[in-house]
Motif scaffolding. Structure first.
Motif, PDB file in Angstrom:
ATOM      1  N   MET A   1       1.065  -1.005  -0.178  1.00 26.88           N
ATOM      2  CA  MET A   1      -0.093  -0.032  -0.123  1.00 26.88           C
ATOM      3  C   MET A   1       0.972   1.374   0.039  1.00 26.88           C
ATOM      4  O   MET A   1       2.077   1.275   0.167  1.00 26.88           O
ATOM      5  N   ILE A   2       0.289   2.351  -0.293  1.00 29.96           N
ATOM      6  CA  ILE A   2       0.871   3.756  -0.293  1.00 29.96           C
ATOM      7  C   ILE A   2       0.187   4.462   0.806  1.00 29.96           C
ATOM      8  O   ILE A   2      -0.870   4.695   1.153  1.00 29.96           O
ATOM      9  N   ASN A   3       1.326   4.773   1.593  1.00 25.09           N
ATOM     10  CA  ASN A   3       1.060   5.796   2.938  1.00 25.09           C
ATOM     11  C   ASN A   3       1.571   7.046   3.038  1.00 25.09           C
ATOM     12  O   ASN A   3       1.441   7.570   4.162  1.00 25.09           O
ATOM     13  N   GLY A   4       2.314   7.609   1.924  1.00 26.42           N
ATOM     14  CA  GLY A   4       2.785   8.925   1.742  1.00 26.42           C
ATOM     15  C   GLY A   4       4.144   8.809   2.349  1.00 26.42           C
ATOM     16  O   GLY A   4       4.870   9.675   2.019  1.00 26.42           O
ATOM     17  N   GLU A   5       4.809   7.682   2.642  1.00 27.73           N
ATOM     18  CA  GLU A   5       6.141   7.780   2.948  1.00 27.73           C
ATOM     19  C   GLU A   5       7.071   7.995   1.715  1.00 27.73           C
ATOM     20  O   GLU A   5       6.523   7.461   0.675  1.00 27.73           O
ATOM     21  N   ASP A  36       1.297  12.981  -2.386  1.00 27.52           N
ATOM     22  CA  ASP A  36       2.186  12.707  -1.117  1.00 27.52           C
ATOM     23  C   ASP A  36       3.107  13.658  -0.548  1.00 27.52           C
ATOM     24  O   ASP A  36       3.838  13.340   0.275  1.00 27.52           O
ATOM     25  N   ASN A  37       3.419  14.635  -1.463  1.00 27.50           N
ATOM     26  CA  ASN A  37       4.391  15.623  -0.656  1.00 27.50           C
ATOM     27  C   ASN A  37       5.699  15.147  -0.597  1.00 27.50           C
ATOM     28  O   ASN A  37       6.540  15.602  -0.041  1.00 27.50           O
ATOM     29  N   THR A  38       6.073  14.213  -1.382  1.00 23.33           N
ATOM     30  CA  THR A  38       7.250  13.378  -1.111  1.00 23.33           C
ATOM     31  C   THR A  38       8.123  12.982  -2.505  1.00 23.33           C
ATOM     32  O   THR A  38       9.181  12.515  -2.480  1.00 23.33           O
ATOM     33  N   ALA A  39       7.422  13.371  -3.655  1.00 23.96           N
ATOM     34  CA  ALA A  39       7.934  12.942  -4.780  1.00 23.96           C
ATOM     35  C   ALA A  39       8.380  14.035  -5.759  1.00 23.96           C
ATOM     36  O   ALA A  39       9.509  14.107  -6.322  1.00 23.96           O
ATOM     37  N   PHE A  40       7.476  15.068  -5.696  1.00 23.46           N
ATOM     38  CA  PHE A  40       7.735  16.382  -6.355  1.00 23.46           C
ATOM     39  C   PHE A  40       7.467  17.576  -5.614  1.00 23.46           C
ATOM     40  O   PHE A  40       6.764  17.617  -4.700  1.00 23.46           O
ATOM     41  N   ASN A 318      -2.276  -4.332  -5.196  1.00 21.49           N
ATOM     42  CA  ASN A 318      -2.621  -3.689  -3.557  1.00 21.49           C
ATOM     43  C   ASN A 318      -1.256  -2.956  -3.285  1.00 21.49           C
ATOM     44  O   ASN A 318      -1.553  -2.060  -2.493  1.00 21.49           O
ATOM     45  N   ALA A 319      -0.252  -2.927  -4.082  1.00 21.56           N
ATOM     46  CA  ALA A 319       0.908  -2.009  -3.924  1.00 21.56           C
ATOM     47  C   ALA A 319       0.522  -0.431  -4.080  1.00 21.56           C
ATOM     48  O   ALA A 319       1.225   0.086  -3.540  1.00 21.56           O
ATOM     49  N   ASN A 337      -0.962   7.757  -8.576  1.00 21.75           N
ATOM     50  CA  ASN A 337      -0.135   6.691  -8.612  1.00 21.75           C
ATOM     51  C   ASN A 337       0.718   6.544  -9.839  1.00 21.75           C
ATOM     52  O   ASN A 337       1.884   6.272  -9.872  1.00 21.75           O
ATOM     53  N   ILE A 338       0.474   7.256 -10.752  1.00 23.31           N
ATOM     54  CA  ILE A 338       1.241   7.240 -12.111  1.00 23.31           C
ATOM     55  C   ILE A 338       2.378   8.381 -11.868  1.00 23.31           C
ATOM     56  O   ILE A 338       3.596   7.930 -12.350  1.00 23.31           O
TER      57      ILE A 338
END
Length: 404
Positions: A1-5, A36-40, A318-319, A337-338
């Protein structure tokens, strides 16, 4: 799952070309990239052809005034002078500008995320692909629906043989918002979409069906089209030669057959985006209007509805889940997601991590190339009298139709 980390060491310094105040698509890019404020991190932009309006908009997004540029060329030059200059751009402009901007960005050593359809011709894509490989950069394409998790469940089930041998592919992306010509006259976003000088050789084939076609290839990566036939119409005559309705028949290399209907004049339809894959043992069906559900129909058994985020789903599906099965996800999460996968791809490319890149499923430049080829073949078939054409034939001016 994606949780923002965080999935990468630090957010990528990101800028937009286009995507200003009066276009919906820019917001989709921003909610995807910044979910998520963690990628860009949005640090710059040339948001509008009107520099003052673009600057005002950028400042209201939280971008520094001195990094809201009048045009992309100025932005590339000025950002290159900074130690904290941009690393990646998103192109959210009309189709006819994509090639020029993308090429200029790569020459400025920037990664690129671009709206679809990527360019007008496959020759342009091949040229840019070669440049991207030379520069060691990623070019991603925003097929925004393709981040819906249950598409990966369909992919896994097909690969596992759960539906048997694929026989029929039934695709649809229709709506009714262009059933009259009022939008052509009053909507700036619609005006360029029906202008072949700006939109390219198609309207709904490029604007709508390239999404659905890519999603079908995501689901069925080993299913290749052998030949197709396209019949297209301009029911609003002022749109000619661009179509507002089209039907495409497809024959696949494994003997399966397919149909795609795309239309913007399906009056009264709010969301006709559907994918159905029929196998020898069972069928799978997904609707954009119910993106958290997947119908699994086994011949002779009760119909099953598979629900997003449940533990019985494949790990690859589910990832990407974010909110748990109790809560609904939709288009914003699909874009997120993309965009997260774009970030992972860019980070891997920067580090020379080819293993991560080879295992990552996302809409890359090859997907963009296939989308452009899809449009070219559809237009080629339709403009020669709705004839069968070989999918991988190189177009020349003396078309030899394929016999049905």
């Amino acid at each position: 799952m994606i949780n923002g980390e965080k999935k990468i060491a630090r957010p990528l310094r990101w800028a937009m070309v286009g995507g200003g105040r009066h276009g919906q698509v820019g917001y989709k890019h921003r909610i995807g990239a910044l979910r998520d404020n963690t990628a860009f991190e949005l640090v710059a932009g040339a948001f509008d052809i009107d520099p003052a309006r673009g600057k005002d908009f950028g400042v209201n997004l939280g971008v520094s005034e001195d990094r809201c540029y009048p045009d992309y060329k100025t932005m590339f030059v000025e950002e290159a002078k900074r130690e904290d200059g941009i690393e990646v751009i998103s192109i959210a402009t009309p189709n006819g500008t994509h090639y020029e901007i993308c090429k200029a960005a790569l020459e400025a050593d920037l990664h690129v995320i671009c709206e679809k359809p990527l360019f007008f011709t496959s020759e342009e894509v091949l040229e840019v692909k070669e440049l991207a490989e030379e520069k060691g950069k990623i070019v991603g394409v925003t097929y925004g629906f393709s981040g819906n998790q249950l598409l990966l469940q369909m992919r896994a089930m097909i690969e596992n043989g759960d539906i048997g041998e694929i026989r029929v592919v039934d695709l649809e992306y229709t709506h009714g918002f262009s059933a009259t010509d009022s939008a052509d006259k009053f909507s700036e976003a619609q005006k360029w979409r029906v202008d072949p000088k700006i939109a390219g050789p198609s309207f709904v084939l490029g604007d709508l069906s390239t999404h659905t076609y890519y999603m079908s290839q995501l689901i069925m990566p080993n299913m290749k089209i052998k030949k197709l036939l396209c019949d297209r119409q301009s029911f609003i005559s002022s749109r000619a030669p661009l179509e507002d309705n089209a039907n495409v028949l497809m024959h696949y290399e494994n003997g399966a057959v397919g149909r795609l209907w795309t239309s913007s004049i399906n009056a009264g339809c709010m969301d006709g985006h559907r994918i159905r894959i029929v196998g020898s043992k069972a069928s799978l069906e997904w609707w954009d209007s119910k993106p958290n559900e997947l119908r699994y129909e086994v011949q002779g058994e009760p119909i099953q509805t598979l629900i997003r985020a449940m533990p019985y789903l494949d790990d690859s599906c589910n990832a990407d889940e974010r909110l748990g099965a109790l809560h609904q996800e939709g288009l914003s999460e699909s874009w997120a997601n993309i965009y997260l996968k774009f970030a992972i791809a860019i980070d891997a490319k920067n580090r020379g991590d080819e293993e991560t890149l080879s295992n990552l499923v996302y809409p890359d430049i090859n997907a963009g190339l296939d989308g452009v080829r899809w449009i070219e073949n559809c237009v080629r078939s339709a403009d020669n009298g709705a004839v069968w054409v070989g999918y991988n034939e190189v177009e020349d001016k003396t078309l030899s139709p394929v016999q049905n």
